[in-house]
Design a protein around this motif. Structure first.
Motif, mmCIF file in Angstrom:
data_model
loop_
_atom_site.group_PDB
_atom_site.id
_atom_site.type_symbol
_atom_site.label_atom_id
_atom_site.label_comp_id
_atom_site.label_asym_id
_atom_site.label_seq_id
_atom_site.Cartn_x
_atom_site.Cartn_y
_atom_site.Cartn_z
ATOM 1 N N PHE A 71 -13.680 41.250 -26.671
ATOM 2 C CA PHE A 71 -13.483 42.041 -27.887
ATOM 3 C C PHE A 71 -13.234 43.514 -27.600
ATOM 4 O O PHE A 71 -12.435 44.140 -28.282
ATOM 5 C CB PHE A 71 -14.622 41.808 -28.879
ATOM 6 C CG PHE A 71 -14.518 40.447 -29.478
ATOM 7 C CD1 PHE A 71 -13.499 40.146 -30.359
ATOM 8 C CD2 PHE A 71 -15.387 39.444 -29.106
ATOM 9 C CE1 PHE A 71 -13.351 38.872 -30.892
ATOM 10 C CE2 PHE A 71 -15.257 38.168 -29.626
ATOM 11 C CZ PHE A 71 -14.239 37.877 -30.520
ATOM 12 N N ALA A 72 -13.860 44.057 -26.572
ATOM 13 C CA ALA A 72 -13.581 45.458 -26.236
ATOM 14 C C ALA A 72 -12.157 45.589 -25.693
ATOM 15 O O ALA A 72 -11.347 46.347 -26.232
ATOM 16 C CB ALA A 72 -14.594 45.977 -25.219
ATOM 17 N N ARG A 73 -11.860 44.854 -24.668
ATOM 18 C CA ARG A 73 -10.577 45.009 -23.969
ATOM 19 C C ARG A 73 -9.405 44.417 -24.748
ATOM 20 O O ARG A 73 -8.398 45.086 -24.971
ATOM 21 C CB ARG A 73 -10.685 44.360 -22.584
ATOM 22 C CG ARG A 73 -9.507 44.590 -21.681
ATOM 23 C CD ARG A 73 -9.746 43.997 -20.299
ATOM 24 N NE ARG A 73 -9.961 42.562 -20.309
ATOM 25 C CZ ARG A 73 -8.973 41.655 -20.300
ATOM 26 N NH1 ARG A 73 -7.726 42.050 -20.261
ATOM 27 N NH2 ARG A 73 -9.245 40.372 -20.290
ATOM 28 N N GLY A 77 -9.104 47.329 -27.492
ATOM 29 C CA GLY A 77 -8.406 48.179 -26.537
ATOM 30 C C GLY A 77 -9.273 49.294 -26.002
ATOM 31 O O GLY A 77 -8.783 50.371 -25.668
ATOM 32 N N THR A 78 -10.570 49.025 -25.886
ATOM 33 C CA THR A 78 -11.510 50.017 -25.378
ATOM 34 C C THR A 78 -12.161 49.486 -24.108
ATOM 35 O O THR A 78 -12.207 48.277 -23.886
ATOM 36 C CB THR A 78 -12.618 50.323 -26.411
ATOM 37 O OG1 THR A 78 -13.346 49.118 -26.680
ATOM 38 C CG2 THR A 78 -12.031 50.867 -27.704
ATOM 39 N N ARG A 120 -19.719 39.259 -33.178
ATOM 40 C CA ARG A 120 -19.707 38.822 -34.580
ATOM 41 C C ARG A 120 -19.328 39.974 -35.505
ATOM 42 O O ARG A 120 -18.568 39.778 -36.463
ATOM 43 C CB ARG A 120 -21.075 38.276 -34.971
ATOM 44 C CG ARG A 120 -21.373 36.909 -34.401
ATOM 45 C CD ARG A 120 -22.750 36.442 -34.815
ATOM 46 N NE ARG A 120 -23.034 35.125 -34.283
ATOM 47 C CZ ARG A 120 -24.205 34.760 -33.770
ATOM 48 N NH1 ARG A 120 -25.216 35.642 -33.738
ATOM 49 N NH2 ARG A 120 -24.378 33.544 -33.314
ATOM 50 N N ALA A 121 -19.851 41.157 -35.241
ATOM 51 C CA ALA A 121 -19.542 42.318 -36.088
ATOM 52 C C ALA A 121 -18.061 42.667 -36.006
ATOM 53 O O ALA A 121 -17.431 42.975 -37.026
ATOM 54 C CB ALA A 121 -20.405 43.517 -35.680
ATOM 55 N N VAL A 122 -17.484 42.615 -34.803
ATOM 56 C CA VAL A 122 -16.060 42.914 -34.637
ATOM 57 C C VAL A 122 -15.213 41.885 -35.386
ATOM 58 O O VAL A 122 -14.266 42.231 -36.098
ATOM 59 C CB VAL A 122 -15.681 42.960 -33.135
ATOM 60 C CG1 VAL A 122 -14.168 42.964 -32.943
ATOM 61 C CG2 VAL A 122 -16.307 44.173 -32.468
ATOM 62 N N VAL A 123 -15.554 40.616 -35.242
ATOM 63 C CA VAL A 123 -14.786 39.565 -35.901
ATOM 64 C C VAL A 123 -14.931 39.667 -37.421
ATOM 65 O O VAL A 123 -13.935 39.548 -38.149
ATOM 66 C CB VAL A 123 -15.210 38.165 -35.396
ATOM 67 C CG1 VAL A 123 -14.584 37.058 -36.231
ATOM 68 C CG2 VAL A 123 -14.838 38.007 -33.928
ATOM 69 N N ALA A 137 -5.352 44.875 -29.539
ATOM 70 C CA ALA A 137 -4.794 46.092 -28.957
ATOM 71 C C ALA A 137 -4.220 45.880 -27.556
ATOM 72 O O ALA A 137 -3.313 46.592 -27.139
ATOM 73 C CB ALA A 137 -5.875 47.175 -28.905
ATOM 74 N N PHE A 138 -4.723 44.901 -26.808
ATOM 75 C CA PHE A 138 -4.263 44.665 -25.443
ATOM 76 C C PHE A 138 -2.799 44.242 -25.438
ATOM 77 O O PHE A 138 -2.375 43.426 -26.244
ATOM 78 C CB PHE A 138 -5.119 43.581 -24.778
ATOM 79 C CG PHE A 138 -4.686 43.245 -23.381
ATOM 80 C CD1 PHE A 138 -5.046 44.056 -22.317
ATOM 81 C CD2 PHE A 138 -3.918 42.123 -23.132
ATOM 82 C CE1 PHE A 138 -4.648 43.754 -21.026
ATOM 83 C CE2 PHE A 138 -3.520 41.803 -21.847
ATOM 84 C CZ PHE A 138 -3.886 42.622 -20.798
#
Length: 183
Positions: A71-73, A77-78, A120-123, A137-138
Motif C-alpha cells: 500500500f505504501a509503494r 507511492g510513498t 484497511r484504512a488505505v483501502v 501511484a507506482f
C-alpha cells in the motif's frame, strides 16, 4: 464481508459487489493466518519444518512487510516506514523472516496487526473515492500502473500461499489442524 452463521469467522458474501468479494477473501485469509499463529509462545512461533527457514513468527513479520509495502509503494507511492525503511534488503533479502526470531510474540502480533490496520484504512479511503479500477501511484518501467483490484488480489494470493505454510507449521507444533477455528 459477511459472517458465517456459526460464528464470527469472516466470509466473503455469497452474492455482492466485486469489492466485497475480494475484501472478504482477503479478510478470510488474514483470519486464517491469525488463527494459525494464535496462542503460541516464542518457541512455537520459531518452529521450523525440515530444512525450511520459514516460521510462524517469520510469516507474521513477512506479511506485515507485504501489507505495508503494497500500500505504501504500489498504491500511495510513498516509502515504507519503520522498521522496513532501515533494512538493507539487498544484503539481507530474508530479513523479515530471519529477524522475527529476535522479536517477542507480542511484538510480532502487534507489528502485523498494525500493518493490517493501516492497509484497511488505505483501502477504505480508496473505496470511498472510487472503485477497484482506480490506479495506484507506482509506475512500471513500461508506464503501467496497478489498479486497486490487482493490489488486493496480489495480497489474497500472498496470504493464501502463506496460510498453507502456516497450516503445516502449526500442525507440527501442537497438532492443530483445520480450515476454520473452533466455534
Amino acid at each position: 464481508m459477511t459472517e458465517n452463521t456459526a460464528g464470527s469467522w469472516p466470509e466473503p458474501p455469497l452474492a455482492g459487489t466485486e469489492a466485497a468479494a475480494v475484501l472478504g477473501a482477503l479478510e478470510r485469509q488474514r483470519a486464517t493466518v491469525a488463527w494459525k499463529c494464535s496462542g503460541l509462545d516464542a518457541s512455537g512461533l520459531r518452529t521450523r519444518l525440515g530444512t525450511s527457514d520459514v516460521t510462524l513468527g517469520g510469516l507474521l513479520k513477512h506479511l506485515a512487510h507485504v501489507e505495508d509495502s503494497h500500500f505504501a509503494r504500489l498504491w500511495l507511492g510513498t516509502p515504507v516506514g519503520a522498521p522496513w525503511d532501515g533494512v538493507d534488503w539487498d544484503s539481507t533479502p530474508d530479513w523479515d523472516y530471519r529477524s522475527a526470531a529476535e522479536d517477542t510474540p507480542e511484538q510480532l502480533r502487534a507489528l502485523w496487526q498494525d500493518s493490517v490496520a493501516r492497509s484497511r484504512a488505505v483501502v477504505d479511503a480508496a473505496l470511498r473515492t472510487g472503485g477497484l479500477d482506480q490506479l495506484g501511484a507506482f509506475t512500471t518501467r513500461g508506464g503501467e500502473r496497478p489498479n486497486l483490484r490487482r493490489i488486493l488480489l496480489d495480497l489474497v494470493e500472498e496470504y493464501a500461499r502463506h496460510a498453507g505454510h502456516a497450516d503445516l507449521i502449526r500442525e507440527s507444533v501442537d497438532g492443530l489442524t483445520g480450515e476454520d477455528p473452533p466455534r
